[in-house]
Structure formats: C-alpha cells, structure tokens
Design a protein around this motif. Sequence first.
Motif, PDB file in Angstrom:
ATOM      1  N   GLY A 122     -60.337 -13.132  25.665  1.00  0.00           N
ATOM      2  CA  GLY A 122     -60.607 -14.529  25.311  1.00  0.00           C
ATOM      3  C   GLY A 122     -61.976 -15.031  25.719  1.00  0.00           C
ATOM      4  N   VAL A 123     -62.851 -14.148  26.172  1.00  0.00           N
ATOM      5  CA  VAL A 123     -64.181 -14.563  26.643  1.00  0.00           C
ATOM      6  C   VAL A 123     -64.928 -15.330  25.544  1.00  0.00           C
ATOM      7  CG1 VAL A 123     -66.475 -13.734  27.290  1.00  0.00           C
ATOM      8  CG2 VAL A 123     -64.470 -12.770  28.382  1.00  0.00           C
ATOM      9  N   GLY A 124     -65.458 -16.485  25.910  1.00  0.00           N
ATOM     10  CA  GLY A 124     -66.242 -17.285  24.964  1.00  0.00           C
ATOM     11  C   GLY A 124     -65.438 -18.298  24.176  1.00  0.00           C
ATOM     12  N   ALA A 125     -64.107 -18.219  24.255  1.00  0.00           N
ATOM     13  CA  ALA A 125     -63.261 -19.155  23.500  1.00  0.00           C
ATOM     14  C   ALA A 125     -63.055 -20.439  24.298  1.00  0.00           C
ATOM     15  CB  ALA A 125     -61.910 -18.521  23.192  1.00  0.00           C
ATOM     16  N   GLU A 126     -63.060 -21.561  23.599  1.00  0.00           N
ATOM     17  CA  GLU A 126     -62.857 -22.860  24.254  1.00  0.00           C
ATOM     18  C   GLU A 126     -61.452 -22.983  24.821  1.00  0.00           C
ATOM     19  OE1 GLU A 126     -63.623 -27.492  23.033  1.00  0.00           O
ATOM     20  OE2 GLU A 126     -62.487 -26.242  21.635  1.00  0.00           O
ATOM     21  N   SER A 127     -60.467 -22.466  24.075  1.00  0.00           N
ATOM     22  CA  SER A 127     -59.070 -22.541  24.517  1.00  0.00           C
ATOM     23  C   SER A 127     -58.370 -21.227  24.209  1.00  0.00           C
ATOM     24  CB  SER A 127     -58.344 -23.714  23.851  1.00  0.00           C
ATOM     25  OG  SER A 127     -58.458 -23.649  22.440  1.00  0.00           O
ATOM     26  N   VAL A 128     -57.639 -20.732  25.185  1.00  0.00           N
ATOM     27  CA  VAL A 128     -56.981 -19.433  25.075  1.00  0.00           C
ATOM     28  C   VAL A 128     -55.501 -19.590  25.397  1.00  0.00           C
ATOM     29  CG1 VAL A 128     -56.886 -17.071  25.962  1.00  0.00           C
ATOM     30  CG2 VAL A 128     -59.095 -18.252  25.804  1.00  0.00           C
ATOM     31  N   TYR A 129     -54.651 -19.153  24.490  1.00  0.00           N
ATOM     32  CA  TYR A 129     -53.212 -19.114  24.777  1.00  0.00           C
ATOM     33  C   TYR A 129     -52.805 -17.659  24.964  1.00  0.00           C
ATOM     34  CZ  TYR A 129     -48.972 -21.724  25.390  1.00  0.00           C
ATOM     35  OH  TYR A 129     -47.898 -22.336  25.968  1.00  0.00           O
ATOM     36  N   TYR A 130     -52.428 -17.336  26.198  1.00  0.00           N
ATOM     37  CA  TYR A 130     -52.003 -15.978  26.527  1.00  0.00           C
ATOM     38  C   TYR A 130     -50.485 -15.908  26.478  1.00  0.00           C
ATOM     39  CZ  TYR A 130     -50.984 -11.876  29.440  1.00  0.00           C
ATOM     40  OH  TYR A 130     -50.495 -10.691  29.924  1.00  0.00           O
ATOM     41  N   ILE A 131     -49.968 -14.877  25.818  1.00  0.00           N
ATOM     42  CA  ILE A 131     -48.521 -14.666  25.734  1.00  0.00           C
ATOM     43  C   ILE A 131     -48.217 -13.249  26.200  1.00  0.00           C
ATOM     44  CG2 ILE A 131     -46.504 -14.533  24.213  1.00  0.00           C
ATOM     45  CD1 ILE A 131     -47.906 -16.538  22.374  1.00  0.00           C
ATOM     46  N   THR A 132     -47.314 -13.119  27.151  1.00  0.00           N
ATOM     47  CA  THR A 132     -46.893 -11.801  27.603  1.00  0.00           C
ATOM     48  C   THR A 132     -45.471 -11.534  27.102  1.00  0.00           C
ATOM     49  OG1 THR A 132     -46.422 -10.409  29.528  1.00  0.00           O
ATOM     50  CG2 THR A 132     -46.198 -12.781  29.846  1.00  0.00           C
ATOM     51  N   GLY A 138     -43.540 -14.850  28.618  1.00  0.00           N
ATOM     52  CA  GLY A 138     -44.226 -15.888  29.373  1.00  0.00           C
ATOM     53  C   GLY A 138     -45.496 -16.301  28.668  1.00  0.00           C
ATOM     54  N   GLY A 139     -46.075 -17.393  29.129  1.00  0.00           N
ATOM     55  CA  GLY A 139     -47.308 -17.860  28.505  1.00  0.00           C
ATOM     56  C   GLY A 139     -48.157 -18.659  29.459  1.00  0.00           C
ATOM     57  N   GLY A 140     -49.427 -18.763  29.130  1.00  0.00           N
ATOM     58  CA  GLY A 140     -50.354 -19.581  29.892  1.00  0.00           C
ATOM     59  C   GLY A 140     -51.440 -20.104  28.980  1.00  0.00           C
ATOM     60  N   PHE A 141     -51.837 -21.358  29.174  1.00  0.00           N
ATOM     61  CA  PHE A 141     -52.840 -22.005  28.327  1.00  0.00           C
ATOM     62  C   PHE A 141     -54.063 -22.316  29.167  1.00  0.00           C
ATOM     63  CE2 PHE A 141     -54.099 -26.018  25.875  1.00  0.00           C
ATOM     64  CZ  PHE A 141     -54.800 -25.296  24.913  1.00  0.00           C
ATOM     65  N   VAL A 142     -55.198 -21.757  28.775  1.00  0.00           N
ATOM     66  CA  VAL A 142     -56.454 -21.972  29.497  1.00  0.00           C
ATOM     67  C   VAL A 142     -57.379 -22.800  28.611  1.00  0.00           C
ATOM     68  CG1 VAL A 142     -58.460 -20.885  30.572  1.00  0.00           C
ATOM     69  CG2 VAL A 142     -56.200 -19.825  30.761  1.00  0.00           C
ATOM     70  N   LEU A 143     -57.796 -23.939  29.132  1.00  0.00           N
ATOM     71  CA  LEU A 143     -58.640 -24.866  28.389  1.00  0.00           C
ATOM     72  C   LEU A 143     -59.933 -25.079  29.160  1.00  0.00           C
ATOM     73  CD1 LEU A 143     -58.857 -26.856  25.969  1.00  0.00           C
ATOM     74  CD2 LEU A 143     -57.752 -28.578  27.414  1.00  0.00           C
ATOM     75  N   VAL A 236     -50.778 -27.141  20.083  1.00  0.00           N
ATOM     76  CA  VAL A 236     -52.028 -27.139  20.860  1.00  0.00           C
ATOM     77  C   VAL A 236     -53.203 -26.502  20.132  1.00  0.00           C
ATOM     78  CG1 VAL A 236     -50.878 -27.241  23.095  1.00  0.00           C
ATOM     79  CG2 VAL A 236     -51.387 -25.015  22.106  1.00  0.00           C
ATOM     80  N   ASN A 237     -52.944 -25.778  19.026  1.00  0.00           N
ATOM     81  CA  ASN A 237     -54.006 -25.236  18.163  1.00  0.00           C
ATOM     82  C   ASN A 237     -55.134 -24.549  18.952  1.00  0.00           C
ATOM     83  OD1 ASN A 237     -56.262 -26.579  15.639  1.00  0.00           O
ATOM     84  ND2 ASN A 237     -55.210 -24.640  15.701  1.00  0.00           N
ATOM     85  N   PRO A 238     -54.807 -23.514  19.737  1.00  0.00           N
ATOM     86  CA  PRO A 238     -55.837 -22.868  20.551  1.00  0.00           C
ATOM     87  C   PRO A 238     -56.850 -22.093  19.704  1.00  0.00           C
ATOM     88  CG  PRO A 238     -53.829 -21.595  20.619  1.00  0.00           C
ATOM     89  CD  PRO A 238     -53.496 -22.853  19.867  1.00  0.00           C
ATOM     90  N   SER A 239     -57.994 -21.824  20.288  1.00  0.00           N
ATOM     91  CA  SER A 239     -59.028 -21.041  19.605  1.00  0.00           C
ATOM     92  C   SER A 239     -58.556 -19.609  19.364  1.00  0.00           C
ATOM     93  CB  SER A 239     -60.308 -21.002  20.441  1.00  0.00           C
ATOM     94  OG  SER A 239     -60.737 -22.283  20.808  1.00  0.00           O
ATOM     95  N   ILE A 240     -57.793 -19.081  20.318  1.00  0.00           N
ATOM     96  CA  ILE A 240     -57.373 -17.686  20.225  1.00  0.00           C
ATOM     97  C   ILE A 240     -56.045 -17.489  20.944  1.00  0.00           C
ATOM     98  CG2 ILE A 240     -58.626 -17.004  22.320  1.00  0.00           C
ATOM     99  CD1 ILE A 240     -59.367 -14.379  20.905  1.00  0.00           C
TER     100      ILE A 240
END
Length: 295
Positions: A122-132, A138-143, A236-240
Amino acid sequence: MGLRIGVDLGGTNLRVALVKEDGKIVRDMERKTEVAKGPQYIIDKMIDMIREMKGDEVIKGVGVGCPGPLDPKTGVIYNPPNLPGWNNIPLANILEKSLYEHVKIDNDANAAALAEAKFGAGVGAESVYYITVSTGVGGGFVLDGKVFQGAAGYAGEIGNMIILPGGPTHNSLNAGALESLASGTAIGLSGQKGGMSGGAEEVIHLASLGNPTAQTILDNAINYLAIGIANLVHSVNPSIFVLGGGVMKSERQLLEPIKEKVKNYVYPRLKETINIVPASLGPKAGVIGSAFLIH
C-alpha cells in the motif's frame, strides 16, 4: 538511527523484532506462545524477549499487536478466543512498569495493515484497507499513514459484518458473518461436509485439480468475500485493498475471481477504480507494523 520494538502476540507464536525507521528488521526472534500456561507466563516471556532484543539500544518504544477484543486507548485486552484466560489484562500498563518504555497495543490486523501501508503493497496510497483471510477474517483501515481506530477502537472488525442473514455461526459472531462464510475455518468446515478432511488447504488444492465440490465451496467463499469488499467500497472507498493471510497464499486461484466478483456488487462508475492487490510483507507484517504503533 531510530529504533523501535514490535511484538506480534499470536495464539501459536510470539514474535519480537527490533525495527529501523525504514521498516527493516535489525534482528528478531520467535518462540511458541504456550497459551495453556496462562497470561502471566506469556507476559514474563514477552518481557524477557523484549529485553534481550533491546540490549543496550535506545528505542522509541514498544508496540504490541494482539488478537482482539482489546482497547488500544487503555491498553487492556478483553478475553480473545485464542488467548484463554486473558480477561481484562492491562498489558500496556504491565509492560510499561516492567520495561520503563512507552508501550502501545492494537489489534494484530491493524498492525499488519499499518506495515503494508507504510512499507508494503500500500505504499504511496492515501487510504489502505488491509484484509487478512486466515483462520478468521480481520481487517484494518489506514488513512494518511495512521490506523483509523474508531470511537471504541473497533474500526475495521469486518469479520463480524453480516453477509448472509441467518447464515452459519462461528465463535461469538453474528449469524452469517463474513468470518463464518469466507475464512479458512469456514472453507475447511464446508470441505468436511464434502468429505475433505484437510481443511481449507485441501479444498483449494482439490479445486485447482478440477474437483467440482471443492470448486463450489471456493466459489461461495470468494463470492461472500467479494460482497464484504463491495460493502467497504461503498462505505469508505479506500484507494487500495491489500489482501493477506494464510488463505491468500493461493492468490493465483483467488485474486482475479475476487476482483471480478466485486465488480458485480458496486456502482458502475466504481468498477474500474477498485484496486485489489496481494500483501507483500508476509508473516512478519504484524511485528513490523506493531513497532510503528508508537508515534
């Protein structure tokens, strides 16, 4: 050179790493968690590992990624299913008093999300939604480079998102929750009903060989996961989206079908804007991300 320590507390393994500001691991170690021996034993082991890892280094602090439920603001862990006996354990406070270091804890999925956002896929993305997708979902949202925790620290807990009302139950989750439909555990349980005893790994392998029952099980899980991702697109419409976890090791079979299925559930104008990629940091994402829970 700025250094920090990350801890990944899992139900099976306990990992500790000394991490540089660029996300590179200087050194790390791993031990069995031994959950049956209880929280005090594990905490004492964690403290010993952290002290050994730190040595004479000056560090910025210690971050710990843990299974939830927990409160990242108070540093208290509330009885996670895979950590029996951890009832209201004030882990951050205990570690701070023993180590004389600043300590932050957060959900392990949030820690992995932070690592992938800062140093991984997710490097360089404004918002990243990680799903494991692993034993659970599980999930985590990085903004803007920070984990979005929500009012009570539970943002990103997508495993309990209802996908199929009245569907199967799993642990203490809602009936028809995403985890009960698309996790490795769910795929394995469906496989058992079809005579496959080797868990999700066997189901995925047999599907690759053309087994129709296995392929149907996998298609259903992919469809449910795609519905969950589409819900996140609209909310949340994440970048990636970054997909990780043990099940996603079979990305060659899963990633493209997931991408195509998601397009069935989103607004037409969004179909070509959705970016879904595999995680890139592997099993050490959690310990790297944990180190960066310290600001």
